[in-house]
Design an enzyme around this catalytic site. Structure first.
Site, PDB file in Angstrom:
ATOM      1  N   LYS A 118       0.835  -1.218   0.000  1.00  0.00           N
ATOM      2  CA  LYS A 118       0.000   0.000   0.000  1.00  0.00           C
ATOM      3  C   LYS A 118       0.857   1.250   0.000  1.00  0.00           C
ATOM      4  O   LYS A 118       0.462   2.271  -0.558  1.00  0.00           O
ATOM      5  CB  LYS A 118      -0.969   0.008   1.190  1.00  0.00           C
ATOM      6  CG  LYS A 118      -2.022  -1.082   1.050  1.00  0.00           C
ATOM      7  CD  LYS A 118      -3.444  -0.628   1.269  1.00  0.00           C
ATOM      8  CE  LYS A 118      -4.383  -1.695   0.738  1.00  0.00           C
ATOM      9  NZ  LYS A 118      -5.751  -1.602   1.110  1.00  0.00           N
ATOM     10  N   LYS A 200      -3.398 -10.602  -6.545  1.00  0.00           N
ATOM     11  CA  LYS A 200      -4.733 -10.885  -5.995  1.00  0.00           C
ATOM     12  C   LYS A 200      -5.786  -9.921  -6.558  1.00  0.00           C
ATOM     13  O   LYS A 200      -5.460  -8.768  -6.855  1.00  0.00           O
ATOM     14  CB  LYS A 200      -4.654 -10.844  -4.462  1.00  0.00           C
ATOM     15  CG  LYS A 200      -5.456  -9.769  -3.799  1.00  0.00           C
ATOM     16  CD  LYS A 200      -5.376  -9.736  -2.310  1.00  0.00           C
ATOM     17  CE  LYS A 200      -5.667  -8.310  -1.871  1.00  0.00           C
ATOM     18  NZ  LYS A 200      -6.755  -8.086  -0.987  1.00  0.00           N
ATOM     19  N   LYS A 203     -10.304  -4.749  -4.808  1.00  0.00           N
ATOM     20  CA  LYS A 203     -11.336  -3.797  -5.203  1.00  0.00           C
ATOM     21  C   LYS A 203     -10.775  -2.408  -5.452  1.00  0.00           C
ATOM     22  O   LYS A 203     -11.464  -1.554  -5.973  1.00  0.00           O
ATOM     23  CB  LYS A 203     -12.481  -3.772  -4.184  1.00  0.00           C
ATOM     24  CG  LYS A 203     -12.109  -3.488  -2.758  1.00  0.00           C
ATOM     25  CD  LYS A 203     -13.393  -3.456  -1.940  1.00  0.00           C
ATOM     26  CE  LYS A 203     -13.285  -4.093  -0.584  1.00  0.00           C
ATOM     27  NZ  LYS A 203     -12.430  -3.391   0.354  1.00  0.00           N
TER      28      LYS A 203
HETATM   29  P1  ATP Z   1      -8.446  -3.222  -0.901  1.00  0.00           P
HETATM   30  O1  ATP Z   1      -8.234  -3.570  -2.330  1.00  0.00           O
HETATM   31  O2  ATP Z   1      -9.190  -1.939  -0.681  1.00  0.00           O
HETATM   32  O3  ATP Z   1      -7.236  -3.377  -0.046  1.00  0.00           O
HETATM   33  P2  ATP Z   1      -9.447  -5.793  -0.231  1.00  0.00           P
HETATM   34  O4  ATP Z   1     -10.580  -6.291  -1.024  1.00  0.00           O
HETATM   35  O5  ATP Z   1      -8.110  -6.377  -0.434  1.00  0.00           O
HETATM   36  O6  ATP Z   1      -9.472  -4.241  -0.376  1.00  0.00           O
HETATM   37  P3  ATP Z   1     -10.848  -6.017   2.321  1.00  0.00           P
HETATM   38  O7  ATP Z   1     -12.081  -5.408   1.857  1.00  0.00           O
HETATM   39  O8  ATP Z   1     -10.473  -5.487   3.630  1.00  0.00           O
HETATM   40  O9  ATP Z   1      -9.621  -5.891   1.341  1.00  0.00           O
HETATM   41  O10 ATP Z   1     -11.002  -7.594   2.397  1.00  0.00           O
HETATM   42  C1  ATP Z   1     -12.016  -8.189   3.120  1.00  0.00           C
HETATM   43  C2  ATP Z   1     -11.852  -9.676   3.149  1.00  0.00           C
HETATM   44  O11 ATP Z   1     -11.819 -10.224   1.831  1.00  0.00           O
HETATM   45  C3  ATP Z   1     -10.536 -10.136   3.816  1.00  0.00           C
HETATM   46  O12 ATP Z   1     -10.813 -11.266   4.623  1.00  0.00           O
HETATM   47  C4  ATP Z   1      -9.667 -10.527   2.664  1.00  0.00           C
HETATM   48  O13 ATP Z   1      -8.725 -11.514   3.006  1.00  0.00           O
HETATM   49  C5  ATP Z   1     -10.682 -11.065   1.668  1.00  0.00           C
HETATM   50  N1  ATP Z   1     -10.189 -10.918   0.300  1.00  0.00           N
HETATM   51  C6  ATP Z   1      -9.872  -9.761  -0.329  1.00  0.00           C
HETATM   52  N2  ATP Z   1      -9.469  -9.995  -1.585  1.00  0.00           N
HETATM   53  C7  ATP Z   1      -9.506 -11.349  -1.758  1.00  0.00           C
HETATM   54  C8  ATP Z   1      -9.199 -12.225  -2.854  1.00  0.00           C
HETATM   55  N3  ATP Z   1      -8.757 -11.741  -3.996  1.00  0.00           N
HETATM   56  N4  ATP Z   1      -9.356 -13.556  -2.675  1.00  0.00           N
HETATM   57  C9  ATP Z   1      -9.816 -14.055  -1.503  1.00  0.00           C
HETATM   58  N5  ATP Z   1     -10.123 -13.292  -0.436  1.00  0.00           N
HETATM   59  C10 ATP Z   1      -9.975 -11.955  -0.541  1.00  0.00           C
END
Ligand code: ATP
Ligand code: LTN
Length: 337
Positions: A118, A200, A203
């Site tokens: 980040k 990964k 969003k």
């Molecule tokens: P950002 O991109 O804003 O960092 P994010 O989607 O990575 O957001 P969170 O919204 O905080 O992060 O994630 C919420 C949950 O979703 C967490 O448990 C995270 O591990 C899971 N998660 C996020 N992205 C993935 C993915 N690509 N595959 C599986 N689990 C995910």
């Protein structure tokens, strides 16, 4: 003697209200939330204080918070069984976060890969909150004496730190916190980006990289048709050499309950076009009912408000009790005479 009712184990998890929740969030986390709601005593939080570690538009953030709550409910979470609430409305998260900062080392935080990622992505705003983010996450978890934390694989390192902090605190003050365990999905703990299947699905990446839970069927189909694969034509699970196909297979396996071998037997040799359309059908069949529920729930503002207020009150009651204990252990002034 009468048998004592078994006390349920506690679950806590959080999702940031940043952007649009993705299929990765659904498979990695949200889907497990509802699967666990009957067996555990669960708190699911919209972690808005974590979201402000990255600059947010205030009006957008407020909307995203409500949208995230509506998606929680639409995905099947029952607000009677679970405590669903906004993190910032329970001030003890910040209070415990501060205390735990004093039990966490700079070296530990500098090793966190999410901080490194980040801060590379937001080089103009490497604030102290981004650095201490995992301490607030530890506070979220420990504040509710949590036993189990359903998360995707990317959060494993943060959970390890929360466990270390709990153990360190317990070693100094006696058994205060349970040491929380992670709960990871068997398939789909790490759904990858559609455009770069070595990273990964996130969003905060550009639109074409992810499927949003609220994407309409034609958008889902289009994004999957354009998903990066390879120049081969085999539908076989080989994440190293065929990460794009492996990712689509994981999505299908996670959502349909079929095994990798079954998916391979069904689609190998038919061409990627046919396979991608089948993945799209599968994703749409899972997301469409959630979207319909979402439309219904998000139109009912009074209901959302009621869930918010009740969640906040129930969460705060537990948080208050934990803080009485923690403050006493650390030697801070008592809250009551
Ligand atoms: P950002 O991109 O804003 O960092 P994010 O989607 O990575 O957001 P969170 O919204 O905080 O992060 O994630 C919420 C949950 O979703 C967490 O448990 C995270 O591990 C899971 N998660 C996020 N992205 C993935 C993915 N690509 N595959 C599986 N689990 C995910
Ligand atoms: N750090 C997580 C979101 C998060 C969380 C939590 C998850 C904040 N607090 C407590 C589980 C438990 C993320 O970035 N995905």
């Amino acid at each position: 003697m009468e048998a004592q009712p078994q006390v349920k184990q506690r679950i806590f998890s959080g999702i940031q209200p940043t952007g649009n929740l993705t299929l990765g969030n659904y498979i990695g986390a949200l889907r497990n939330f509802s699967a666990l709601q009957n067996e555990y005593d669960c708190l699911y939080s919209i972690v808005d204080m974590h979201a402000i570690t990255v600059r947010q538009n205030p009006a957008e953030l407020r909307k995203a918070c409500l949208r995230t709550m509506a998606i929680f409910l639409a995905s099947g979470l029952d607000p009677e069984k679970n405590i669903i609430y906004f993190q910032s409305q329970v001030s003890q998260h910040a209070e415990l976060g501060w205390i735990l900062n004093c039990f966490t080392y700079m070296g530990e935080l500098s090793r966190m890969t999410q901080f490194k990622d980040k801060s590379a992505k937001h080089a103009d705003n490497i604030n102290a909150g981004l650095f201490t983010y995992p301490v607030l996450m530890a506070a979220d978890i420990l504040l509710y004496m949590t036993n189990l934390v359903p998360i995707g694989a990317d959060q494993k390192q943060h959970l390890e730190l929360a466990r270390d902090i709990a153990q360190r605190f317990n070693a100094l003050y006696g058994d205060v916190f349970p040491v929380p365990e992670g709960y990871f999905p068997k398939v789909g703990a790490r759904i990858m980006s559609l455009q770069d299947p070595t990273r990964k699905m996130s969003k905060s990446d550009p639109e074409e990289c992810y499927i949003a839970i609220l994407d309409k069927p034609d958008v889902i189909r289009k994004k999957l048709r354009r998903a990066v694969t390879d120049s081969d034509t085999r539908v076989v699970f080989d994440p190293e050499n065929k990460p794009g196909v492996a990712n689509l297979m994981s999505i299908m396996t996670a959502l349909s309950g079929k095994t990798m071998d079954e998916v391979s037997a069904e689609y190998d040799g038919k061409g990627y076009g046919v396979f991608k359309d089948a993945v799209a059908d599968c994703v749409i069949s899972v997301l469409e009912p959630i979207q319909n529920e979402y439309d219904r729930i998000s139109a009912d503002k009074a209901y959302l408000e009621q869930v918010m207020v009740s969640g906040r009150e129930r969460a705060a009651r537990i948080a208050y009790k934990t803080m009485l204990k923690v403050r006493k252990k650390v030697g801070l002034a008592a809250l009551t005479l």
